[in-house]
Design a protein around this motif. Structure first.
Motif, short mmCIF file in Angstrom:
data_model
loop_
_atom_site.label_atom_id
_atom_site.label_comp_id
_atom_site.label_asym_id
_atom_site.label_seq_id
_atom_site.Cartn_x
_atom_site.Cartn_y
_atom_site.Cartn_z
N ILE A 31 22.23 -18.46 -51.84
CA ILE A 31 23.13 -18.12 -52.95
C ILE A 31 24.14 -17.11 -52.42
O ILE A 31 23.77 -16.06 -51.89
N LEU A 32 25.40 -17.45 -52.54
CA LEU A 32 26.48 -16.57 -52.09
C LEU A 32 27.24 -16.08 -53.31
O LEU A 32 27.32 -16.77 -54.32
N GLY A 33 27.82 -14.91 -53.17
CA GLY A 33 28.63 -14.40 -54.25
C GLY A 33 28.90 -12.93 -54.03
O GLY A 33 28.14 -12.26 -53.34
N GLY A 203 20.50 -21.85 -43.56
CA GLY A 203 20.53 -22.52 -44.86
C GLY A 203 20.62 -24.03 -44.77
O GLY A 203 21.03 -24.59 -43.74
N ASP A 204 20.22 -24.70 -45.85
CA ASP A 204 20.44 -26.14 -45.99
C ASP A 204 21.60 -26.38 -46.94
O ASP A 204 22.56 -27.05 -46.60
N ARG A 205 21.47 -25.79 -48.14
CA ARG A 205 22.55 -25.91 -49.11
C ARG A 205 22.96 -24.53 -49.57
O ARG A 205 22.20 -23.57 -49.46
N VAL A 206 24.17 -24.47 -50.13
CA VAL A 206 24.68 -23.19 -50.59
C VAL A 206 25.21 -23.34 -52.00
O VAL A 206 25.96 -24.28 -52.28
N THR A 207 24.80 -22.43 -52.89
CA THR A 207 25.40 -22.38 -54.22
C THR A 207 26.23 -21.09 -54.26
O THR A 207 25.74 -20.02 -53.94
N VAL A 208 27.50 -21.25 -54.61
CA VAL A 208 28.36 -20.07 -54.68
C VAL A 208 28.54 -19.68 -56.14
O VAL A 208 28.88 -20.51 -56.98
N ALA A 220 25.42 -26.16 -46.10
CA ALA A 220 25.54 -24.87 -45.42
C ALA A 220 26.50 -24.93 -44.23
O ALA A 220 26.92 -23.90 -43.71
N SER A 221 26.83 -26.14 -43.79
CA SER A 221 27.70 -26.26 -42.62
C SER A 221 29.17 -26.05 -42.98
O SER A 221 30.04 -26.09 -42.12
N THR A 222 29.43 -25.78 -44.27
CA THR A 222 30.82 -25.57 -44.71
C THR A 222 31.45 -24.41 -43.93
O THR A 222 30.77 -23.45 -43.58
N ASN A 223 32.72 -24.55 -43.72
CA ASN A 223 33.51 -23.58 -42.98
C ASN A 223 33.52 -22.19 -43.66
O ASN A 223 33.54 -22.09 -44.89
N ARG A 224 33.48 -21.15 -42.86
CA ARG A 224 33.31 -19.80 -43.38
C ARG A 224 34.43 -19.34 -44.29
O ARG A 224 34.20 -18.72 -45.32
N SER A 225 35.67 -19.65 -43.89
CA SER A 225 36.77 -19.17 -44.72
C SER A 225 36.77 -19.88 -46.07
O SER A 225 37.23 -19.35 -47.08
N GLU A 226 36.20 -21.10 -46.05
CA GLU A 226 36.06 -21.83 -47.31
C GLU A 226 35.08 -21.10 -48.25
O GLU A 226 35.33 -20.96 -49.44
#
Lengths: 494, 318
Positions: A31-33, A203-208, A220-226
């Motif tokens: 979980i990101l935020g 991570g496997d998946r990320v919820t923002v 989780a492989s999504t680009n960092r700046s994204e």
């Protein structure tokens, strides 16, 4: 596990607004935020600390009501918080089994407890003595005990709130190994972190989350700046906006500072306009060096010179008088005064400057504090607001502002952005730019390597109480910093 | 007037609002229950009865705001009063000198507390517990265990006289209130009390000389206890070595009922006065209602618990 339409309101705030969340078996879901996005509130629903106002929680497709921490444990959900919940006066084993000690005839079966604790610690491949008092353990070791405690519950779902915040590189790696092992045992994990680089690794998946709403759910492989864009809602061109100004005269000179068993012959300089980064693993003696320079702890030998004049050591008041400021690592415990207002916290170090014949000129004090709130863009409903209700980033700005009001030119910042969200981090960095442009010098201690590489003009690396090297920012990479940081030392956990 | 009100911080209003509300409710209830309650005479009586405890409690406020506790104030009151009595009755010293000796003894006892805490590294609870015993013992030693009298006429007037119809003990309490209010609000030491109570380590790292401030804080508490001691003996017209026995408990209760937090950083002088008034009105009212003094103690215990409980709840919500 699934959460559907979770809504939680606090007086004046919509903490969570119809949040959907799901967790598959053996998955690490990050979980990101930003701070205040609702991450902590969400996981507190799982630990039984809060109940949702609306929405439901499903476990194996069955709706459940998690009304208390005990219920959460019975359902196989255990939580590792970022704050430590250990009892320092008890042993490691006692802490692991706190409240659930194996018993025989009503008495605690100490032998069995010790054995089981050792078994868990061995499974984690952590070398911590089960009979050691927690008060004798280092911070990273305590974090490991905290994790062992959660594992001892044989949880199916493990919730980790910033478990890496107080760990350094190698310990984080150890934790990740444990997490990978748990994945194989089909334990599901929720992982909260501010370190974006960890996300892809573990991570496997990320919820923002943002402002209590789910922005998106992505791999989780999504680009960092994204990720950053999703978290802040606007693109951040540059995560580390360091602009190096011209450097001036030497502001701080440390010569051969030694303290038996802690510091060995530390020498370095900080010039006006410079940000000198200080890297190293946890326990390398960086905080101890900062405390020695600022006069908090005594030293055996060595000198500190400020603006060309030698300073008497061992007295924080003297350090302040000579233009030094110390932004401590432990913001809650050593930085802010929680029950006091933003204004009073800002005035803490300059109380003497606003005093004549024992009386504080509170009007002048208020005027200066208000100006600082404006200058540093501190977001608070009013100067009278109690500081504990501010976000971590704004609290940190108050701590920095406190030293600016005391006319500090040499700032020692120990982990200045720990526990602070991405948006506020950039603001702190911009503030550091502004300060150095105006002739201040900053010693920045940080365990966040990208931060050290991104914001420093020079990098000092410490290991086992010694400064093992100095790198120019152009020549520094994560690898050669880590190499210096581990020179002649083993990881603190071992 | 409105500008003054406008400048009061919301937080202060909050922490003062609760106890003040409680006091008003209590007074309304007493007025309904007893026809004798609401009269100048009776209200002044309450004022006279609480004066000593109120002054002790104001001194205690400094200590509690700074995160400490002073258990010795009752005994220090007794010792200061006895030293004053000895100086004027036995040694026959002039009144100003006797007053200075009495009040100075209080301050000195407070300073000793401060030294035990800072240099001796004792927790405030233990240091002042030791002083509670030692000061009472010294009071008995100095007096030989018996009351000293007669006190000079001038000081007995302090216990009985009026200033424009206002009893002198009430006047003295109000003066001490203004002094305590000013210290907490506007002096360097006062601001340090809140900072040290709120976070001692952060205060130290911000360049506050915490040890020196603690010496000042405990000395002030002793000084206030010394003044309370003079007033106590003046009201009694005799210097009694047992004077102020267990008064520290009432003083602490008044501070806490007044909204201060025992964990430090929170509390006001006016809140403390309100706390002392709540205790005083309660005792006075229960007397008027002919409630036995045994039951009074039970009621007061319940009120202390209730007051702090509602205060904690109110803060959590606020």
């Amino acid at each position: 596990m699934e959460m559907r339409g979770i809504t939680k309101r606090f007086p004046g705030v919509m903490a969570l607004d119809e949040v959907d969340f799901e967790l598959e078996k053996g998955e690490v879901h990050v979980i990101l935020g930003e701070n205040g996005a609702g991450k902590s509130t969400l996981i507190k629903m799982l630990s039984g600390a809060y109940q949702p106002d609306e929405g439901e929680i499903l476990l194996d497709d069955e709706p459940v009501s998690i009304s208390s921490a005990t219920v959460a444990q019975e359902l196989g959900i255990s939580t590792i918080y970022q704050e430590f919940n250990l009892v320092p006066q008890l042993t490691t084993a006692e802490n692991i089994f706190l409240g659930r000690q194996p018993r025989r005839f009503g008495l605690v079966n100490r032998r069995k407890m010790g054995e089981e604790a050792r078994r868990i610690l061995e499974r984690m491949k952590v070398r911590v003595d089960a009979n050691a008092l927690v008060s004798n353990l280092g911070i990273p070791q305590r974090q490991m005990v905290e994790i062992a405690k959660a594992l001892s519950l044989d949880a199916r779902i493990l919730v980790m709130d910033e478990p890496t915040a107080s760990l350094s590189g190698q310990e984080v790696e150890r934790l990740f190994e444990i997490i990978r092992g748990l994945k194989e045992e089909e334990v599901s994990m929720i992982f909260i972190s501010h370190h974006l680089e960890e996300v892809a690794e573990i991570g496997d998946r990320v919820t923002v989350l943002r402002d209590g709403k789910v922005v998106d759910r992505v791999p989780a492989s999504t680009n960092r700046s994204e990720f950053v864009r999703m978290m802040v809602g606007r693109p951040i061109e540059d995560q580390f906006p360091r602009q190096q100004p011209e450097t001036g005269e030497v502001l701080l000179e440390v010569n051969n500072l030694s303290q038996k068993g802690i510091l060995e012959d530390a020498s370095f300089q900080v010039r006006a306009g410079e940000v000198v980064g200080m890297a190293g693993i946890v326990g390398a003696g960086r905080t101890e060096l900062a405390r020695a320079i600022f006069g908090v702890d005594p030293v055996d030998s060595g000198e500190v010179w400020v603006e060309g004049r030698r300073m008497k050591l061992g007295n924080p008041r003297e350090a302040k008088r000579r233009g030094m400021g110390f932004v401590t690592e432990d913001r809650q415990g050593q930085g802010i005064v929680p029950p006091l207002s933003v204004e009073e916290n800002l005035s803490l170090a300059s109380l003497g400057l606003n005093t004549s014949v024992g009386l504080v000129n509170r009007r002048e004090q208020r005027k200066r504090a208000r100006k600082m709130i404006e200058d540093l863009n501190i977001r608070t409903p009013s100067p009278e607001q109690e500081i504990r209700y501010l976000s971590g980033g704004n609290q940190q700005k108050v701590v920095i502002g406190k030293w600016l009001l005391a006319n500090s030119r040499v700032l020692i910042m120990d982990e200045p952005t720990r526990g602070i969200d991405v948006g506020a981090k950039v603001e702190i960095y911009e503030l550091m730019n502004e300060l150095t442009k105006n002739g201040a010098g900053i010693l920045m201690i940080s365990s966040d390597l990208p931060e050290v590489l991104g914001m420093s003009d020079r990098i000092l690396v410490m290991s086992e109480g010694r400064i093992t090297g100095e790198l120019s920012v152009d020549g520094a990479t994560q690898e050669n910093v880590m190499e210096l940081a581990t020179q002649g030392s083993e990881a603190a956990v071992e | 007037m409105s500008s003054v009100v406008g400048r009061i911080k919301p937080r202060e209003l909050l922490s003062r609002g609760g106890p003040l509300g409680g006091l008003i409710i209590l007074c309304v209830v007493m007025t309904i229950l007893s026809p004798f309650f609401l009269s100048f005479n009776n209200l002044f009586n309450v004022g006279i009865q609480i004066a000593v405890v109120a002054i002790l409690a104001l001194g205690q406020t400094f200590v509690i705001v700074s995160g400490g506790i002073d258990l010795s104030v009752g005994s220090v009151l007794g010792l200061a009063g006895i030293v004053f009595g000895w100086a004027s009755v036995v040694a026959g010293l002039p009144l100003p000198v006797a007053l200075a000796l009495g009040i100075g003894t209080g301050a000195l006892a407070g300073l000793t507390n401060g030294l035990l805490i800072t240099l001796g590294n004792l927790p405030p609870f233990i240091a002042t517990l030791a002083m509670l015993s030692a000061a009472r013992g010294l009071a008995l030693v100095v007096s030989g265990g018996v009351p000293l009298n007669p006190l000079p006429e001038a000081i007995r007037t302090l216990g009985r006289g009026d200033l424009f119809f206002i009893p002198l003990p009430v006047v003295l309490t109000l003066i001490m209130l203004v002094i305590a209010f000013g210290i907490l609000r506007s002096t360097y030491s006062g601001r340090c009390m809140y900072a040290i109570g709120g976070n001692e380590e952060a205060s130290r790292l911000s360049g506050i000389n915490v040890s020196r401030q603690k010496l000042i804080i405990y000395t002030l508490s002793g000084l206030f206890a010394g003044i309370a001691g003079i007033l106590f003996m003046a009201r009694l017209a005799s210097a009694d070595p047992q004077g102020g026995f267990t008064y520290e408990l009432d003083a602490i209760a008044a501070v806490v009922i007044g909204g201060a937090s025992l964990s430090g950083g929170v509390g006001t002088a006016s809140g403390t006065l309100i706390g002392a008034l709540i205790l005083g009105v309660l005792r006075n009212g229960l007397n008027l209602l002919n409630v036995s003094s045994f039951w009074q103690q039970v009621v007061i215990g319940a009120v202390i618990a209730l007051a702090v409980m509602t205060d904690t709840l109110r803060r959590r919500k606020g």
